[in-house]
Structures are given as structure tokens and as C-alpha cells.
Design an enzyme around this catalytic site. Structure first.
Site, short mmCIF file in Angstrom:
data_model
loop_
_atom_site.label_atom_id
_atom_site.label_comp_id
_atom_site.label_asym_id
_atom_site.label_seq_id
_atom_site.Cartn_x
_atom_site.Cartn_y
_atom_site.Cartn_z
N ILE A 1 -27.21 5.47 -19.52
CA ILE A 1 -27.03 5.88 -20.91
C ILE A 1 -28.41 5.75 -21.53
O ILE A 1 -28.92 4.66 -21.73
CB ILE A 1 -25.97 5.04 -21.63
CG1 ILE A 1 -24.62 5.18 -20.90
CG2 ILE A 1 -25.83 5.46 -23.09
CD1 ILE A 1 -23.49 4.33 -21.47
N TYR B 1 -20.59 -2.88 -23.30
CA TYR B 1 -22.02 -2.70 -23.55
C TYR B 1 -22.67 -4.07 -23.65
O TYR B 1 -22.41 -4.83 -24.57
CB TYR B 1 -22.22 -1.89 -24.83
CG TYR B 1 -23.66 -1.57 -25.17
CD1 TYR B 1 -24.70 -1.74 -24.26
CD2 TYR B 1 -23.99 -1.08 -26.44
CE1 TYR B 1 -26.01 -1.43 -24.58
CE2 TYR B 1 -25.30 -0.77 -26.78
CZ TYR B 1 -26.31 -0.95 -25.85
OH TYR B 1 -27.61 -0.65 -26.20
N THR C 1 -25.99 2.80 -31.20
CA THR C 1 -27.16 2.24 -31.87
C THR C 1 -28.21 3.31 -32.11
O THR C 1 -28.80 3.39 -33.21
CB THR C 1 -27.77 1.11 -31.01
OG1 THR C 1 -26.77 0.14 -30.74
CG2 THR C 1 -28.93 0.46 -31.73
N LYS D 1 -22.22 -0.59 -19.53
CA LYS D 1 -23.62 -0.23 -19.75
C LYS D 1 -24.39 -1.54 -19.82
O LYS D 1 -24.19 -2.33 -20.73
CB LYS D 1 -23.79 0.55 -21.06
CG LYS D 1 -25.25 0.80 -21.43
CD LYS D 1 -25.38 1.45 -22.81
CE LYS D 1 -26.83 1.64 -23.20
NZ LYS D 1 -26.97 2.23 -24.57
N TYR E 1 -24.82 -11.38 -33.13
CA TYR E 1 -25.24 -12.45 -34.06
C TYR E 1 -24.35 -13.69 -34.00
O TYR E 1 -24.84 -14.81 -34.06
CB TYR E 1 -25.31 -11.92 -35.51
CG TYR E 1 -25.88 -12.92 -36.49
CD1 TYR E 1 -27.23 -13.23 -36.47
CD2 TYR E 1 -25.07 -13.56 -37.43
CE1 TYR E 1 -27.76 -14.16 -37.36
CE2 TYR E 1 -25.58 -14.48 -38.31
CZ TYR E 1 -26.93 -14.79 -38.29
OH TYR E 1 -27.44 -15.71 -39.16
N ARG F 1 -30.53 -7.47 -28.10
CA ARG F 1 -30.19 -7.10 -29.47
C ARG F 1 -29.09 -7.97 -30.06
O ARG F 1 -29.05 -8.20 -31.26
CB ARG F 1 -29.74 -5.63 -29.53
CG ARG F 1 -30.87 -4.61 -29.52
CD ARG F 1 -30.30 -3.21 -29.64
NE ARG F 1 -31.33 -2.18 -29.73
CZ ARG F 1 -31.81 -1.69 -30.86
NH1 ARG F 1 -31.35 -2.13 -32.02
NH2 ARG F 1 -32.74 -0.75 -30.86
#
Length: 367
Positions: free
Chosen positions: A248, A175, A87, A203, A150, A180
């Protein structure tokens, strides 16, 4: 021939206290999923930088000499792993050909020295598979796989999705960033996925330390080598002191050496040193998120001379000027020279970017 401008030469870094990196021996895998599979090296505990991507503001194209400078900056600073095409790299607005070029650049400069973790996640599983296979063939060491965003897949679908991608053979870091993606990987799902031989860690960007403890309990005695990385700079110190294995990080784009030292102090249980360093870093942890990442990070990187332009590809844009003084203050608090002196120092080919007092500038150049 590689061009490395605006970064410390290795002999200068050694003189200032950096330990030159040794090249680890390559691990050999029995799997044969791609052309570079037998050259993979395992991810390390420690500080991983979620690397920004510099662009030319006139053409919008990737600034590859600038990217090489950033890679050399991390080679010299002792960054433990590099996360590219995530990202923070703005990979969601890159073509497959651009991804290939970024991968080729990173592999050419870093392969065998810093493990390369490559973001390959998106919504469409077919696209994920293509990006993951490309990463394997180009020489990546692991993939960072975000939850499909989404669409909010249920947990059983997440298990199927992650398992299928891990079956391609590349070591995979899950992740989890529900802020987000609007999709949270639940603890039981993580524990089930941890039994897959190619799913090697997570992560977690929730900042929830209690969750870390729950995962540790579930993994104990079963998958003790499952890597637990923080994806939230502001809570990284506490995350590692509670038993996490590293981070990270966005902040490490700006002060990789200092993040490395803070993380390793925490890994070694040196609470006083880790806390002291993290207190210095805290302004950056906060102010690099005054707007959506990587907008402020790229502004800060340009401000101190790491990259030539803070340009972000649409739908992002450069940072609102109103936040400039806020980020400037954070840069000065973390130990950079006054930014008004940087341009003259660059012209003299003096580029003082270090900030940690143990491995830093000559005393005369410190803040």
C-alpha cells in the site's frame, strides 16, 4: 458526465503498452451488513495506491474534478487496489459528508474494476463504527483499520477492538504503523486476529522483513490466504521477494504503472527486473518523505501536473520550498521529463507521465 483532464486516454495507454483492465465478476457474500455488501470484490495481490486528495487552495474544499482525474489515472495505469480516505488522503480532517462524497465518486468510477479499500480508523470506536458502516453502505470492498493512536491500548484491547469492527461484516485490513500511532500490533495478536473470518490481511509499515517471516511461519497451514502488504515503499521489493503479497504505497501516486510492474515482477520471482525497477524508484521512495506524508507527494503531483494544487489542510501545510530541488531531482531520476517543459506540453494536450521503459513515452519524449 465524467471529466478526465491531464490523464492519458485509454486508447493512448493501450498503444503505449498498457493492457486494458477487464471487469472482474462480483463476488457474492452471504453476509448482509450493508446495502452494497453483495457487490464486494476481493482485494488483490499487487500494488495498492494510498491515494492523495486534491483540495482547492482558495476554499479548502475537495477538488472533485481533480479527484476524478486521479482515479482515471489509476484505472489507466493498472493499479491493483485503491486505498482512499487513509492518512495519505488527509481523511482525519474530513467530515462524514465529505467522506460520503469521496466514496460516491470512487465507487461511481472504479467499482467492479479496482477494489476499494477505505480507511475507517481513529481513536473513538463509535466513530470507527460509523465510518465503517458508511463505507459498507456506500459500496466499499474492504476497510483499512489503523490501531487507535496516542492512547496506547494493550494487546487484549486491540483484539477486542479489531474483532468488534470486523464483526460489522466488511473485510478488514489491519494497519500497523507504530511510528505514527505509538502502538505496535504484536505478532501473536496478528495471528489470533487472522482467525477472524473478516480480518483478511495486514498493512505493516515497520519495514521489518524478519517480522514478515515470523508471520508467515505462524500463518502457514492455518490462514495461507491472509494478505501481507508492505506499508513502507523503501522495503517493498524485499518484502515481496521474501513472501509478501504486495504494498500500500505512497510512491504509486506518482508512478503507478512503474510500481505495479515492480511489484508484479517481485511477485513472479523475477529478482533482476524487480531490482532494476526498484533502483529507479528508490529516489522517490526516499524523497517523498522529506517532510510528513502527504506533503511532498502532493507537491510532486502538482509539479508534474497530476493535481492543480499541493495544498494540504491544517494542521499540515504545503512543502517547505527548500525541499523543492530535492524532490525535483528525484522526479528527474525516476524518468520524468524536465519539469520546465511540462507546462508547454500540457498546453499542447500532451501529457507524458509514464516512466517505465516498457510502457512509456514515445522514444523522442523520454529523458
Amino acid at each position: 458526465m465524467k471529466i478526465s483532464l491531464c490523464v492519458f486516454p485509454s486508447f493512448v495507454m493501450t498503444a503505449w503498452g498498457f493492457t486494458p483492465l477487464s471487469t472482474p465478476s462480483h463476488s457474492v457474500s452471504a453476509l448482509n451488513a450493508g446495502t452494497n455488501f453483495n457487490e464486494m470484490i476481493p482485494l488483490k495481490k499487487g500494488s495498492t495506491c494510498a491515494l492523495i486528495t486534491p483540495f482547492d487552495p482558495e476554499t479548502g474544499k475537495i477538488d472533485f474534478p481533480g479527484l476524478e482525474n486521479l482515479l482515471q489515472w489509476h484505472l489507466d495505469a493498472g493499479t491493483d487496489n485503491l486505498c482512499i480516505l487513509g492518512t495519505t488522503s488527509e481523511a482525519s480532517v474530513m467530515s462524514m459528508e465529505e467522506r460520503k462524497q469521496v466514496l460516491a465518486t470512487a465507487v461511481d468510477m472504479c467499482k467492479g474494476t479496482i477494489p476499494l479499500l477505505v480507511g475507517t480508523g481513529t481513536i473513538n470506536p463509535e466513530s470507527v463504527q460509523k465510518m465503517t458502516q458508511q463505507a459498507i453502505d456506500m459500496g466499499a470492498d474492504a476497510s483499512l483499520l489503523v490501531t487507535p493512536y496516542y492512547v496506547k491500548p494493550p494487546q487484549r484491547a486491540l483484539i477486542q477492538f479489531f474483532s468488534k469492527m470486523a464483526d460489522l461484516g466488511l473485510p478488514t485490513i489491519l494497519y500497523n504503523v507504530p511510528g505514527r500511532t505509538a502502538c505496535n500490533i504484536q505478532d501473536d495478536t496478528i495471528l489470533e486476529l487472522s482467525s477472524h473470518p473478516n480480518i483478511v490481511g495486514i498493512k505493516d509499515a515497520t519495514g521489518d522483513i524478519n517480522r514478515l517471516r515470523a508471520l508467515q511461519e505462524g500463518l502457514q497451514g492455518e490462514n495461507d490466504d491472509f494478505l501481507l502488504y508492505s506499508g513502507d515503499d523503501g522495503t517493498t521489493k524485499d518484502f515481496i521477494l521474501a513472501g509478501g503479497h504486495g504494498c500500500i504505497s505512497v510512491t504509486s501516486n506518482i508512478v503507478p504503472h512503474m510500481m505495479h510492474d515492480m511489484v508484479h515482477a517481485a511477485l513472479e520471482g523475477d529478482v533482476a527486473k524487480a531490482t532494476s525497477l526498484d533502483n529507479i524508484l528508490r529516489p522517490l521512495h526516499s524523497k517523498l518523505f522529506v517532510e510528513s506524508n502527504p506533503i511532498p507527494c502532493k507537491w510532486a503531483a502538482q509539479r508534474i501536473g497530476l493535481i492543480d494544487s499541493a495544498y494540504c489542510r491544517p494542521p499540515l501545510s504545503e512543502m517547505d520550498p527548500q525541499f523543492g530541488p530535492t524532490v525535483d531531482q528525484a522526479l528527474n531520476e525516476v524518468g520524468f521529463l524536465g519539469v520546465n517543459r511540462l507546462s508547454s506540453l500540457q498546453q499542447q494536450e500532451i501529457f507524458p507521465l509514464a516512466s517505465h521503459s516498457d510502457v512509456t513515452l514515445p522514444k523522442a519524449e523520454r529523458v
